[in-house]
Design an enzyme around this catalytic site. Structure first.
Site, PDB file in Angstrom:
ATOM      1  N   ASP A  80       2.942  -3.558  -5.054  1.00  0.00           N
ATOM      2  CA  ASP A  80       4.024  -3.047  -4.228  1.00  0.00           C
ATOM      3  C   ASP A  80       3.350  -2.169  -3.155  1.00  0.00           C
ATOM      4  O   ASP A  80       2.194  -1.758  -3.329  1.00  0.00           O
ATOM      5  CB  ASP A  80       4.957  -2.221  -5.122  1.00  0.00           C
ATOM      6  CG  ASP A  80       5.969  -1.431  -4.331  1.00  0.00           C
ATOM      7  OD1 ASP A  80       6.615  -2.017  -3.443  1.00  0.00           O
ATOM      8  OD2 ASP A  80       6.106  -0.214  -4.586  1.00  0.00           O
ATOM      9  N   LEU A  81       4.059  -1.887  -2.076  1.00  0.00           N
ATOM     10  CA  LEU A  81       3.465  -1.074  -1.007  1.00  0.00           C
ATOM     11  C   LEU A  81       3.869   0.406  -1.090  1.00  0.00           C
ATOM     12  O   LEU A  81       3.026   1.278  -1.337  1.00  0.00           O
ATOM     13  CB  LEU A  81       3.894  -1.657   0.359  1.00  0.00           C
ATOM     14  CG  LEU A  81       3.512  -0.845   1.595  1.00  0.00           C
ATOM     15  CD1 LEU A  81       1.991  -0.766   1.755  1.00  0.00           C
ATOM     16  CD2 LEU A  81       4.152  -1.448   2.846  1.00  0.00           C
ATOM     17  N   ASP A  82       5.172   0.646  -0.884  1.00  0.00           N
ATOM     18  CA  ASP A  82       5.651   2.030  -0.774  1.00  0.00           C
ATOM     19  C   ASP A  82       5.536   2.760  -2.111  1.00  0.00           C
ATOM     20  O   ASP A  82       6.200   2.382  -3.078  1.00  0.00           O
ATOM     21  CB  ASP A  82       7.120   2.043  -0.313  1.00  0.00           C
ATOM     22  CG  ASP A  82       7.299   1.404   1.061  1.00  0.00           C
ATOM     23  OD1 ASP A  82       6.493   1.699   1.946  1.00  0.00           O
ATOM     24  OD2 ASP A  82       8.254   0.617   1.235  1.00  0.00           O
TER      25      ASP A  82
ATOM     26  N   THR B  94       4.533   6.285   1.270  1.00  0.00           N
ATOM     27  CA  THR B  94       5.714   6.095   2.112  1.00  0.00           C
ATOM     28  C   THR B  94       7.013   6.179   1.314  1.00  0.00           C
ATOM     29  O   THR B  94       8.080   6.323   1.918  1.00  0.00           O
ATOM     30  CB  THR B  94       5.641   4.738   2.844  1.00  0.00           C
ATOM     31  OG1 THR B  94       5.007   3.807   1.971  1.00  0.00           O
ATOM     32  CG2 THR B  94       4.858   4.845   4.139  1.00  0.00           C
TER      33      THR B  94
ATOM     34  N   LYS C  48      14.443   3.379  -5.145  1.00  0.00           N
ATOM     35  CA  LYS C  48      13.064   2.886  -4.958  1.00  0.00           C
ATOM     36  C   LYS C  48      12.986   1.377  -5.203  1.00  0.00           C
ATOM     37  O   LYS C  48      13.509   0.884  -6.204  1.00  0.00           O
ATOM     38  CB  LYS C  48      12.099   3.611  -5.898  1.00  0.00           C
ATOM     39  CG  LYS C  48      11.752   5.007  -5.444  1.00  0.00           C
ATOM     40  CD  LYS C  48      10.655   5.587  -6.321  1.00  0.00           C
ATOM     41  CE  LYS C  48      10.325   7.008  -5.922  1.00  0.00           C
ATOM     42  NZ  LYS C  48       9.391   7.623  -6.868  1.00  0.00           N
TER      43      LYS C  48
ATOM     44  N   SER D  64       6.355  -6.623  -1.022  1.00  0.00           N
ATOM     45  CA  SER D  64       7.088  -5.436  -0.588  1.00  0.00           C
ATOM     46  C   SER D  64       8.532  -5.743  -0.241  1.00  0.00           C
ATOM     47  O   SER D  64       8.835  -6.787   0.340  1.00  0.00           O
ATOM     48  CB  SER D  64       6.402  -4.818   0.632  1.00  0.00           C
ATOM     49  OG  SER D  64       7.150  -3.717   1.093  1.00  0.00           O
ATOM     50  N   ALA D  65       9.414  -4.795  -0.577  1.00  0.00           N
ATOM     51  CA  ALA D  65      10.835  -4.922  -0.234  1.00  0.00           C
ATOM     52  C   ALA D  65      11.101  -4.410   1.173  1.00  0.00           C
ATOM     53  O   ALA D  65      12.233  -4.412   1.637  1.00  0.00           O
ATOM     54  CB  ALA D  65      11.660  -4.122  -1.235  1.00  0.00           C
TER      55      ALA D  65
ATOM     56  N   LYS E 135      14.325  -6.910  -5.109  1.00  0.00           N
ATOM     57  CA  LYS E 135      13.980  -6.433  -6.459  1.00  0.00           C
ATOM     58  C   LYS E 135      15.223  -5.764  -7.034  1.00  0.00           C
ATOM     59  O   LYS E 135      15.932  -5.110  -6.279  1.00  0.00           O
ATOM     60  CB  LYS E 135      12.837  -5.402  -6.385  1.00  0.00           C
ATOM     61  CG  LYS E 135      11.536  -5.965  -5.815  1.00  0.00           C
ATOM     62  CD  LYS E 135      10.519  -4.835  -5.552  1.00  0.00           C
ATOM     63  CE  LYS E 135       9.320  -5.367  -4.801  1.00  0.00           C
ATOM     64  NZ  LYS E 135       8.339  -4.336  -4.423  1.00  0.00           N
TER      65      LYS E 135
ATOM     66  N   GLU F 165       3.572  -1.341  -9.599  1.00  0.00           N
ATOM     67  CA  GLU F 165       4.827  -0.850  -9.032  1.00  0.00           C
ATOM     68  C   GLU F 165       5.092   0.620  -9.346  1.00  0.00           C
ATOM     69  O   GLU F 165       4.702   1.096 -10.401  1.00  0.00           O
ATOM     70  CB  GLU F 165       5.992  -1.628  -9.662  1.00  0.00           C
ATOM     71  CG  GLU F 165       6.512  -2.773  -8.856  1.00  0.00           C
ATOM     72  CD  GLU F 165       7.309  -2.342  -7.617  1.00  0.00           C
ATOM     73  OE1 GLU F 165       7.604  -1.138  -7.464  1.00  0.00           O
ATOM     74  OE2 GLU F 165       7.637  -3.222  -6.815  1.00  0.00           O
ATOM     75  N   ASP F 166       5.817   1.302  -8.445  1.00  0.00           N
ATOM     76  CA  ASP F 166       6.231   2.681  -8.724  1.00  0.00           C
ATOM     77  C   ASP F 166       7.736   2.783  -8.977  1.00  0.00           C
ATOM     78  O   ASP F 166       8.241   3.885  -9.187  1.00  0.00           O
ATOM     79  CB  ASP F 166       5.864   3.613  -7.558  1.00  0.00           C
ATOM     80  CG  ASP F 166       6.718   3.338  -6.336  1.00  0.00           C
ATOM     81  OD1 ASP F 166       6.948   2.146  -6.021  1.00  0.00           O
ATOM     82  OD2 ASP F 166       7.174   4.306  -5.698  1.00  0.00           O
TER      83      ASP F 166
HETATM   84  C1  BG6 Z   1      10.918  -0.497  -0.557  1.00  0.00           C
HETATM   85  C2  BG6 Z   1      11.163   0.975  -0.784  1.00  0.00           C
HETATM   86  O1  BG6 Z   1       9.548  -0.753  -0.614  1.00  0.00           O
HETATM   87  O2  BG6 Z   1      11.422  -0.909   0.713  1.00  0.00           O
HETATM   88  C3  BG6 Z   1      12.640   1.310  -0.567  1.00  0.00           C
HETATM   89  O3  BG6 Z   1      10.786   1.305  -2.108  1.00  0.00           O
HETATM   90  C4  BG6 Z   1      13.092   0.823   0.794  1.00  0.00           C
HETATM   91  O4  BG6 Z   1      12.802   2.702  -0.687  1.00  0.00           O
HETATM   92  C5  BG6 Z   1      12.819  -0.670   0.905  1.00  0.00           C
HETATM   93  O5  BG6 Z   1      14.475   1.069   0.989  1.00  0.00           O
HETATM   94  C6  BG6 Z   1      13.240  -1.263   2.249  1.00  0.00           C
HETATM   95  O6  BG6 Z   1      12.417  -0.762   3.258  1.00  0.00           O
HETATM   96  P1  BG6 Z   1      12.689  -0.953   4.812  1.00  0.00           P
HETATM   97  O7  BG6 Z   1      11.417  -0.422   5.453  1.00  0.00           O
HETATM   98  O8  BG6 Z   1      12.876  -2.420   5.054  1.00  0.00           O
HETATM   99  O9  BG6 Z   1      13.889  -0.166   5.146  1.00  0.00           O
HETATM  100 MG    MG Z   2       7.532   1.218  -4.249  1.00  0.00          MG
END
Ligand code: BG6
Ligand code: MG
Length: 226
Positions: free
Chosen positions: A10-12, A18, A46, A117-118, A148, A172-173
């Site tokens: 996962d990224l964030d 982030t 998250k 990543s989401a 997710k 993942e976090d």
């Molecule tokens: C996920 C985060 O990676 O991305 C969420 O954990 C976030 O908090 C989601 O809402 C969507 O991100 P973005 O940048 O498309 O608004």
């Molecule tokens: Mg995350």
């Protein structure tokens, strides 16, 4: 015979912090809407898509029926504007501890590295961090239909890497992310709080603890259980 072939991140909140910026940006929007929320509620956001996160915040304030579709889009855009402002200055110094070393170690061992990543900002963030070349494949929210905890983003990454899901570890976090990894039949490693991420096969409290020997051991133990 299951063999560890790929690690999908996962990224964030895993590659970089982030997750904190998403929290701050949603909080700013929450303040405008008079819907305050704390870190505990934030755990449920998250890993969840932008539109779904907004719905959850509006539902928390019992305001889910107060806005038209266009107004909701405007609110989501406002949050993203806050977020984009917060990430504008990130550099490779914002990689979480040990991540660069771990990615390099995996690469050196011939394992494939994926990103699931989401976030629709995933390409921008990985570019600013200077880590894009370390990933064999990146899947972001733009090409995924189900957010997710649906396993789609992890399965898509595994497919692009040419690795069967059962030979992948996911890192993942988020609670939603751990569910996604488990539903994809991969081995889930959590980064964060053991109580929050209790469905993971193993949880580290810091990315600093991630290393090849550890993930191989977790994978092999899990293999016996499955
Ligand atoms: C996920 C985060 O990676 O991305 C969420 O954990 C976030 O908090 C989601 O809402 C969507 O991100 P973005 O940048 O498309 O608004
Ligand atoms: Mg995350």
């Amino acid at each position: 015979m299951k063999t560890l072939e790929a690690v999908i991140f996962d990224l964030d909140g895993v590659i970089t912090d982030t997750a904190e910026y998403h929290f701050l940006a949603w909080q700013m929007l929450g303040k405008d809407l008079h819907i305050p929320f704390d870190r505990e509620f934030n755990e449920t956001l998250k890993g969840v898509s932008r539109t779904e996160s907004l719905e959850r915040i509006l539902a928390l304030g019992n305001r889910q029926n107060d806005f038209t579709k266009d107004e909701k889009e405007e609110l989501a855009k406002k949050k993203n504007d806050h977020y984009v402002e917060l990430i504008a200055h990130i550099t490779n110094e914002d990689l979480l501890p040990g991540i660069k070393r771990f990615l390099t170690e995996l690469k050196g061992a011939g394992l494939k590295i994926g990103l699931a990543s989401a976030s629709k900002n995933a390409f921008q963030v990985t570019d600013r961090l200077g880590v894009q070349p370390l990933f064999d494949h990146i899947v972001d929210a733009a090409t995924v239909a189900h957010s997710k905890p649906d396993p789609e983003v992890f399965l898509k990454a595994a497919k692009a890497l040419g690795v069967p899901p059962e030979n992948c570890i996911g890192v993942e976090d988020a609670q939603a992310g751990i569910e996604a990894i488990n539903s994809a039949h991969m081995v889930a490693i959590g980064v964060g709080d053991q109580d929050v991420l209790r469905n993971a096969a193993y949880v580290v409290s810091s990315t600093e603890q991630l290393n090849l020997d550890l993930v191989k051991t977790i994978f092999d133990k899990q293999k016996v259980k499955l």
